[in-house]
Design an enzyme around this catalytic site. Structure first.
Site, PDB file in Angstrom:
ATOM      1  CB  THR A  30      -1.714   4.650   2.930  1.00 32.77           C
ATOM      2  OG1 THR A  30      -1.811   3.874   4.122  1.00 32.77           O
ATOM      3  CG2 THR A  30      -0.308   5.165   2.811  1.00 32.77           C
ATOM      4  CE  LYS A  53       0.653   1.119   4.515  1.00 29.10           C
ATOM      5  NZ  LYS A  53       0.872   2.417   5.187  1.00 29.10           N
TER       6      LYS A  53
END
Length: 329
Positions: free
Chosen positions: A246, A189
């Protein structure tokens, strides 16, 4: 568990120290820098990495890694590329049977291994392994804002015990057996967040960012399937949850780095201004090579690696991604 050690007194390690202390155990927090340890013990603040957060007196900072691991469990929060060296340094002092809870997110450069493989190779049978991962900004954890994470451990009894000892009113660990899946989501991620930041910095719009997140999750899932992760894990907190957080907020070091890249700044100039490690910069190269070896198609990761590490023109990368063949979703 009466005392828990934390190796790594950056923003995330310090925030975890506050969460652990709220759960009950006293904390031994190992800092690399002498001035950080001293400041925590005297002023009750880590002004270098997590300013404006008052730390409980039950959090004791030290530079001594041996003291840190003489505890009932140890959280490994050093940056991913330093984890092997940290474990090697801790090994002579490690009490057999003390759980090692991996909180670093990344894939090791050179070996292209997950953090659990690194810990297993260095600590071996000394330490049962668990992984703590999920959508977490350090400052929100430190301020006791509601947070849910995944705690993965092959040993269900130990995993449940760790969840109980780390949980508090606003910090909620959910047990999973899937150590591989919990690590993959947290590692990759960061690369996707850089890509989303570039989209933001280039002014390409919310549609593009949403598409990138979705196709990024597909890439993570393909790699996860090859490595034996449970597909449900990647739809949970340590997968989709962490990816969503994120890729959408300037609090993310990786997203904000991507934004600046998209605005035309150089990588060297951005990193020169930072004191904390931006893990996605290292993971981009490692996951791209891992995917190549496993013959897994990960075009977004490949594109980010090209921009960060091979001097590929940003506009050429974007054009290449938009020119890929139309496939069945």
């Amino acid at each position: 568990m009466h005392t828990i050690g934390i190796i790594g007194a950056g923003a995330w390690g310090t925030a975890l120290a506050t969460a652990v202390r709220r759960a009950g155990p006293e904390v031994i927090l190992q800092a690399h820098e002498a001035e950080v340890a001293q400041a925590i013990n005297t002023s009750r603040e880590n002004a270098s990495f997590l300013p404006s957060v008052t730390l409980d007196p039950g959090i004791h900072a030290t530079q001594d890694i041996g003291e840190t691991v003489q505890t009932d469990a140890v959280l490994l929060v050093a940056p991913a590329q330093f984890l092997r060296a940290v474990c090697e340094a801790a090994k002579p002092f490690w009490k057999p049977g003390t759980p090692a809870i991996i909180c670093a997110k990344g894939i090791e450069q050179g070996s292209y291994k997950l953090m659990s493989d690194v810990v297993d190779e260095t600590l071996g049978d000394l330490a049962p392994i668990a992984v703590l991962s999920g959508p977490t900004f350090a400052i929100e954890v430190a301020r006791d804002m509601p947070t849910a994470v995944t705690l993965a451990c092959v040993d269900e009894k130990l995993g449940q015990r760790l969840c109980e000892n780390l949980s508090s009113r606003c910090f909620r660990p959910y047990y999973s057996y899937d150590v591989i899946g919990a690590q993959l989501g947290g590692a990759v991620k960061n690369v996707m967040a850089i890509a989303c930041g570039i989209v933001q910095g280039r002014g390409m719009g919310d549609n593009a960012r949403a598409a990138l997140i979705t196709r990024g999750l597909a890439e993570i899932s393909r790699l996860g399937e090859t490595l034996g992760a449970d597909e449900h894990t990647l739809m949970g907190l340590s997968g989709l949850g962490d990816l969503t957080l994120t890729c959408n907020a300037m609090q993310s070091r990786n997203f904000s780095l991507g934004v600046q890249l998209g605005q035309g700044r150089s990588l060297d100039a951005i990193l020169a201004e930072r004191t904390s490690v931006t893990e996605g910069v290292f993971t981009a190269a490692a996951v791209t090579e891992l995917a190549r070896r496993l013959q897994v198609d990960m075009p977004i990761c490949l594109a980010v690696d090209g921009v960060l590490n091979h001097g590929v023109d940003l506009d050429a990368i974007i054009k290449g991604l938009l020119s890929r063949p139309l496939n069945i979703e």
